[in-house]
Design a protein around this motif. Structure first.
Motif, PDB file in Angstrom:
ATOM      1  N   ILE A  29      23.590  -0.631  37.259  1.00 25.03           N
ATOM      2  CA  ILE A  29      22.751  -1.437  36.960  1.00 25.03           C
ATOM      3  C   ILE A  29      21.484  -1.664  37.420  1.00 25.03           C
ATOM      4  CG2 ILE A  29      22.239  -4.514  36.227  1.00 25.03           C
ATOM      5  CD1 ILE A  29      24.196  -4.300  34.860  1.00 25.03           C
ATOM      6  N   ILE A  30      22.395  -1.756  38.718  1.00 32.03           N
ATOM      7  CA  ILE A  30      22.135  -1.662  40.471  1.00 32.03           C
ATOM      8  C   ILE A  30      20.488  -0.013  40.698  1.00 32.03           C
ATOM      9  CG2 ILE A  30      22.891  -0.643  42.574  1.00 32.03           C
ATOM     10  CD1 ILE A  30      21.716  -3.052  43.779  1.00 32.03           C
ATOM     11  N   ARG A  31      21.167   1.352  40.050  1.00 30.54           N
ATOM     12  CA  ARG A  31      20.359   2.076  39.893  1.00 30.54           C
ATOM     13  C   ARG A  31      19.067   2.796  38.824  1.00 30.54           C
ATOM     14  NH1 ARG A  31      24.458   2.314  42.758  1.00 30.54           N
ATOM     15  NH2 ARG A  31      24.963   3.365  44.841  1.00 30.54           N
ATOM     16  N   GLU A  32      19.698   1.299  37.900  1.00 29.27           N
ATOM     17  CA  GLU A  32      18.688   1.458  36.725  1.00 29.27           C
ATOM     18  C   GLU A  32      17.114   0.940  36.945  1.00 29.27           C
ATOM     19  OE1 GLU A  32      17.017   1.563  32.734  1.00 29.27           O
ATOM     20  OE2 GLU A  32      18.748   2.878  34.022  1.00 29.27           O
ATOM     21  N   HIS A  33      16.992  -0.603  38.273  1.00 28.23           N
ATOM     22  CA  HIS A  33      16.074  -1.025  37.993  1.00 28.23           C
ATOM     23  C   HIS A  33      15.315  -0.306  39.708  1.00 28.23           C
ATOM     24  CE1 HIS A  33      16.590  -3.096  34.654  1.00 28.23           C
ATOM     25  NE2 HIS A  33      17.777  -3.592  35.003  1.00 28.23           N
ATOM     26  N   PHE A  34      16.755  -0.291  41.272  1.00 25.35           N
ATOM     27  CA  PHE A  34      16.119  -0.141  41.894  1.00 25.35           C
ATOM     28  C   PHE A  34      16.890   1.579  42.903  1.00 25.35           C
ATOM     29  CE2 PHE A  34      16.422  -4.850  41.668  1.00 25.35           C
ATOM     30  CZ  PHE A  34      14.845  -4.777  42.179  1.00 25.35           C
ATOM     31  N   GLY A  35      17.472   1.933  41.746  1.00 25.07           N
ATOM     32  CA  GLY A  35      18.075   3.587  42.163  1.00 25.07           C
ATOM     33  C   GLY A  35      17.840   4.695  41.149  1.00 25.07           C
ATOM     34  N   GLN A  36      15.989   5.013  41.121  1.00 28.17           N
ATOM     35  CA  GLN A  36      15.645   5.705  40.514  1.00 28.17           C
ATOM     36  C   GLN A  36      14.731   6.904  41.492  1.00 28.17           C
ATOM     37  OE1 GLN A  36      16.072   6.131  36.284  1.00 28.17           O
ATOM     38  NE2 GLN A  36      17.308   4.580  36.695  1.00 28.17           N
ATOM     39  N   VAL A  37      15.724   6.881  42.431  1.00 28.18           N
ATOM     40  CA  VAL A  37      15.454   7.872  43.671  1.00 28.18           C
ATOM     41  C   VAL A  37      16.666   9.228  43.634  1.00 28.18           C
ATOM     42  CG1 VAL A  37      14.445   6.339  44.410  1.00 28.18           C
ATOM     43  CG2 VAL A  37      16.114   6.133  45.016  1.00 28.18           C
ATOM     44  N   PRO A  38      16.860   9.868  44.709  1.00 27.10           N
ATOM     45  CA  PRO A  38      17.318  10.902  44.962  1.00 27.10           C
ATOM     46  C   PRO A  38      18.259  10.541  45.769  1.00 27.10           C
ATOM     47  CG  PRO A  38      14.994  12.038  45.641  1.00 27.10           C
ATOM     48  CD  PRO A  38      14.955  10.750  44.815  1.00 27.10           C
ATOM     49  N   GLY A  39      19.508  10.598  46.514  1.00 25.99           N
ATOM     50  CA  GLY A  39      20.370  10.746  47.113  1.00 25.99           C
ATOM     51  C   GLY A  39      21.083   9.819  47.251  1.00 25.99           C
ATOM     52  N   GLY A  40      21.209   8.789  46.070  1.00 28.44           N
ATOM     53  CA  GLY A  40      22.958   8.163  45.391  1.00 28.44           C
ATOM     54  C   GLY A  40      22.468   7.317  46.253  1.00 28.44           C
ATOM     55  N   MET A  41      21.810   6.287  46.842  1.00 29.56           N
ATOM     56  CA  MET A  41      21.326   5.253  47.002  1.00 29.56           C
ATOM     57  C   MET A  41      20.458   4.031  46.301  1.00 29.56           C
ATOM     58  SD  MET A  41      23.995   4.514  49.076  1.00 29.56           S
ATOM     59  CE  MET A  41      23.968   2.734  49.811  1.00 29.56           C
ATOM     60  N   PHE A  42      19.677   3.040  47.054  1.00 30.51           N
ATOM     61  CA  PHE A  42      18.948   2.501  46.191  1.00 30.51           C
ATOM     62  C   PHE A  42      17.650   1.860  46.722  1.00 30.51           C
ATOM     63  CE2 PHE A  42      22.876   0.221  46.111  1.00 30.51           C
ATOM     64  CZ  PHE A  42      22.865  -0.407  46.810  1.00 30.51           C
ATOM     65  N   GLY A  43      16.715   1.417  45.725  1.00 28.14           N
ATOM     66  CA  GLY A  43      15.469   0.189  47.377  1.00 28.14           C
ATOM     67  C   GLY A  43      15.586   0.240  47.480  1.00 28.14           C
ATOM     68  N   SER A  44      15.876  -1.153  47.902  1.00 26.01           N
ATOM     69  CA  SER A  44      16.686  -2.561  48.246  1.00 26.01           C
ATOM     70  C   SER A  44      16.387  -2.887  49.802  1.00 26.01           C
ATOM     71  CB  SER A  44      18.495  -2.673  48.051  1.00 26.01           C
ATOM     72  OG  SER A  44      18.421  -4.106  48.422  1.00 26.01           O
ATOM     73  N   ASP A  45      15.675  -2.406  50.842  1.00 23.21           N
ATOM     74  CA  ASP A  45      15.616  -2.431  52.272  1.00 23.21           C
ATOM     75  C   ASP A  45      16.667  -3.400  51.795  1.00 23.21           C
ATOM     76  OD1 ASP A  45      13.590  -1.110  51.864  1.00 23.21           O
ATOM     77  OD2 ASP A  45      12.316  -2.803  50.976  1.00 23.21           O
ATOM     78  N   GLU A  46      16.718  -4.840  52.641  1.00 20.09           N
ATOM     79  CA  GLU A  46      17.578  -6.196  52.773  1.00 20.09           C
ATOM     80  C   GLU A  46      17.858  -6.289  51.000  1.00 20.09           C
ATOM     81  OE1 GLU A  46      19.760  -9.397  55.270  1.00 20.09           O
ATOM     82  OE2 GLU A  46      17.559  -7.319  55.937  1.00 20.09           O
ATOM     83  N   ASN A  47      16.946  -7.265  50.746  1.00 22.90           N
ATOM     84  CA  ASN A  47      17.086  -7.503  49.429  1.00 22.90           C
ATOM     85  C   ASN A  47      16.440  -6.910  48.160  1.00 22.90           C
ATOM     86  OD1 ASN A  47      18.915 -10.007  49.975  1.00 22.90           O
ATOM     87  ND2 ASN A  47      17.822 -10.263  51.885  1.00 22.90           N
ATOM     88  N   ALA A  48      16.623  -6.495  47.172  1.00 17.76           N
ATOM     89  CA  ALA A  48      16.038  -5.429  46.015  1.00 17.76           C
ATOM     90  C   ALA A  48      15.276  -6.615  46.055  1.00 17.76           C
ATOM     91  CB  ALA A  48      17.161  -5.156  45.248  1.00 17.76           C
ATOM     92  N   ARG A  49      13.588  -6.336  45.530  1.00 18.38           N
ATOM     93  CA  ARG A  49      12.737  -7.449  44.952  1.00 18.38           C
ATOM     94  C   ARG A  49      11.760  -6.732  43.857  1.00 18.38           C
ATOM     95  NH1 ARG A  49       9.418  -6.986  49.988  1.00 18.38           N
ATOM     96  NH2 ARG A  49       9.691  -5.038  49.922  1.00 18.38           N
TER      97      ARG A  49
END
Length: 693
Positions: A300-320
């Protein structure tokens, strides 16, 4: 079952299994005790795996860098007035920082047999062991508002468990037993109340099950149920918005989207560390829905914030919502907690997916979060970042302040918590299996000592420069002939993998995720070679402006951007809540800006129907330093054609411009550029804009 052909050694059988099943009980290592589900994989004691190659060099750099020196510079680790050293649990310094640091610091000492580090760790551990009060509580007297705060003690329990693995000191068992009896007496209305501890109750649950497997005390199962019931609802979907606990911010003041209610929290570290709680509880509940929830949380978190390479997700501190470009990043804490979660889930499920993912984060995202000498780090690391400075980049990133600068004193959580990343990863390179075998679960140069088969202690030396090299070579040393299964993880990206034993091919054409199980009576000096051919692969991130990333085997590649390092004064550029000990020489611990010296605004010109024709792989010598994660010493590069996109510049927040704003064509001439492994690029473009040919 696929047996070897008749001309091969008759005592050798090689089969491929999709995962290791949680069945049976290992006779030599402690796994789950009934009524818990059997363990699929079992962690070996700390110190059983000795790193070699760059993994060993990482621990040396950690020891000589921040991890080994934080005790002399971090205010939270000063011994004066420290609640972790206080007989009555009071003092100015007493929350998460000491155990965060000790998780990694002590384990580096145990792994490398560094007596000075072990002695220093024992100062803190002895104090903890002697701190237990009559009611069973231990350590600092902590409150979260009007309620007891259990969070920092969850981390310290990790430290005690590692110490027990190293020493077999029964005082650990006694303290944990008394402490968990105390937790059982705390009324539900007082238990795990508050933000951090309620979300992260899975760490408490882990320690309770660890102790149960060693003592069999049935009250611990009651406590496990209590912890789960009082932990945030990580199985919840379509939750009432008030149950989504973290700070909420939607781009341009928009409405919170419905999908945002499918996770109880979107704080990057909370998610990376706590999404696994349902799978941990599954060991007790045996309800497949709990296990499924953890897999869903990951997706779920990768569906909305993890459409990026490297395995993590684009949350900064809190995903917006509205902020999911590859310039969004993740805390260094989030990376090491994700690796720890992957390692937990690998043991619980036996699913090699979690091994693949642990390597993806460890070898691509994590290395660039710290300076090569491990003497400074930054809070946020992103797949696309072309300037690390001391400026405030909010609202481009969620955090206000100098969160991109490489600073040894900033980001107090990451400053201490990063210490666990490599030692925990090393400890999980090998795991025991239920059938008295052993599994090469993560790959990297090392030597493991392990009991197998009838209890014979063998050592297996693993020689490789993986993930930069395609071959992994194992040599078995045993005092006698011994039969046991050896499992080798086959990554999902692998095609046509091959296994040889003593130079004779025993299995080839292995593709797709799984384990190769080698059942054999082993003799001293047997050599196994696993060949994992690495091919260029591309991925389109359709939900992120159809951007393109390039990988080869387990490594993702970034544009090589020449870097200029500019020394800054740490005490003048640190984040507002940074603190250092009186007398700490900040001049000896500078901060660093990293600025680009070459153009970075490129997209790639490739034939996605014939990738091999678009790339030239250049292999160089292995670095004399044994450290491949720098621009100068990385041993492999890829040449590719590219075009500049002049419109792609830094935006008004000082960050690399977002992909969604870019044109799809470029009139610039075709140039040749160099790609390097993502982990070696502290400045990097890893998600390339779509460029229509």
């Amino acid at each position: 079952m696929i047996a070897c052909s008749s001309e091969k050694s008759p005592e050798t059988e090689v089969t491929v299994v999709p995962k290791i099943e949680a069945s049976g009980t290992n006779a030599h290592y402690i796994g789950n005790r009934a009524p818990l589900l059997p363990s699929a994989l079992i962690k070996l004691p700390v110190g059983a795996v000795q790193p070699e190659g760059f993994l060993k060099e990482y621990l040396v750099r950690q020891k000589n860098g921040l991890t080994g020196n934080l005790g002399e510079i971090s205010a939270w680790l000063q011994k004066t007035n420290n609640a972790w050293l206080s007989p009555d649990g009071t003092g100015e310094w007493g929350w998460e920082e000491v155990p965060y640091w000790l998780k990694g610091y002590a384990n580096i000492g145990y792994i490398t047999k560094d007596q000075a580090m072990i002695d220093e760790a024992m100062v803190w551990i002895e104090s903890v062991l002697n701190s237990q009060r009559d009611n069973g509580d231990f350590g600092p007297v902590l409150m979260d508002g009007d309620h007891p705060d259990f969070w920092a003690k969850m981390i310290m329990l990790y430290c005690l468990q590692s110490y027990y693995e190293y020493s077999q000191d029964q005082r650990v068992i006694e303290l944990m037993t008394k402490y968990f009896r105390y937790e059982l007496t705390v009324p539900d209305g007082e238990f795990l109340e508050g933000y951090w501890q309620r979300l992260r109750g899975g760490d408490n649950l882990h320690s309770v099950l660890w102790l149960y497997n060693r003592t069999g005390d049935e009250f611990l199962l009651d406590l496990a149920e209590k912890i789960h019931q009082n932990t945030s609802n990580w199985t919840g979907r379509d939750l009432p918005l008030e149950q989504v606990r973290n700070h909420r911010e939607v781009r341009d003041g928009g409405e919170v989207p419905d999908w945002y209610r499918d996770q109880v929290d979107w704080h990057n570290v909370n998610h990376a560390q706590a999404f696994r709680e349902p799978a941990q509880y599954y060991q007790l509940s045996k309800n497949e829905a709990d296990l499924k929830a953890t897999y869903e949380n990951f997706q779920i978190i990768r569906e909305h914030f993890g459409q990026v390479p490297g395995g993590m997700f684009g949350s900064d501190e809190n995903a917006r919502p509205g902020y999911a470009d590859p310039r969004q990043g993740v805390e260094t804490c989030g990376m090491v907690e994700q690796m720890n979660s992957d390692e937990h889930l690998f043991r619980i499920t036996g699913d090699p997916f979690w091994g693949d993912h642990a390597e993806e984060v460890a070898y691509n995202t994590y290395p660039a979060a710290v300076m090569p000498d491990f003497k400074a780090l930054h809070y946020i690391t992103s797949p696309n970042m072309v300037l690390l400075d001391s400026k405030n980049h909010h609202p481009g990133i969620a955090n206000s302040g100098p969160f991109l600068l490489m600073n040894p004193f900033s980001s107090r959580c990451c400053q201490h918590n990063h210490a666990q990343g490599w030692p925990y990863f090393i400890e999980n390179l090998w795991m025991a299996t239920p059938d008295n075998g052993v599994a090469a679960s993560l790959y990297g140069a090392n030597k493991v000592t392990v009991k197998v088969g009838d209890g014979t202690e063998v050592s297996i030396a693993e020689e490789t420069n993986y993930p930069f090299e395609e071959e992994i070579r194992f040599t078995v040393n045993t005092p006698k002939w011994v039969a046991f299964p050896l499992y080798l993880r086959i990554p999902a990206w692998a095609k046509a993998a091959k296994i040889t034993i003593n130079g004779e091919e025993v299995k080839d054409g292995i593709s797709g995720i799984g384990f190769a199980k080698i059942q054999r009576e082993w003799k001293d000096g047997d050599r196994v070679t696993l060949s994992l051919p690495m091919e260029i692969a591309s991925k389109r991130w359709e939900k992120n402006s159809n951007s393109l990333s390039i990988s080869r085997g387990p490594l993702t590649y970034s544009l090589k951007i020449r870097e200029k390092y500019i020394k800054e004064e740490s005490d003048k550029t640190a984040i507002w809540d940074s603190k250092w000990q009186q007398g700490a020489d900040t001049q000896q611990w500078p901060s660093w800006e990293v600025r680009p010296v070459t153009d970075w605004n490129y997209s790639l010109v490739v034939d996605e129907d014939d990738l091999a024709s678009s790339f030239e792989v250049m292999k160089g010598k292995w670095p004399a330093s044994n450290f491949p994660f720098t621009l100068e010493e990385v041993p492999i590069k890829i040449l590719v054609k590219a075009k500049r996109i002049p419109e792609w510049q830094l935006d008004e927040t000082g960050l690399v411009g977002e992909l969604k704003d870019l044109p799809k064509t470029s009139a610039e001439p075709v140039e040749e550029v160099t790609l390097i492994p993502m982990g070696a690029a502290r400045l990097r473009i890893t998600a390339f804009p779509e460029l229509k040919q």
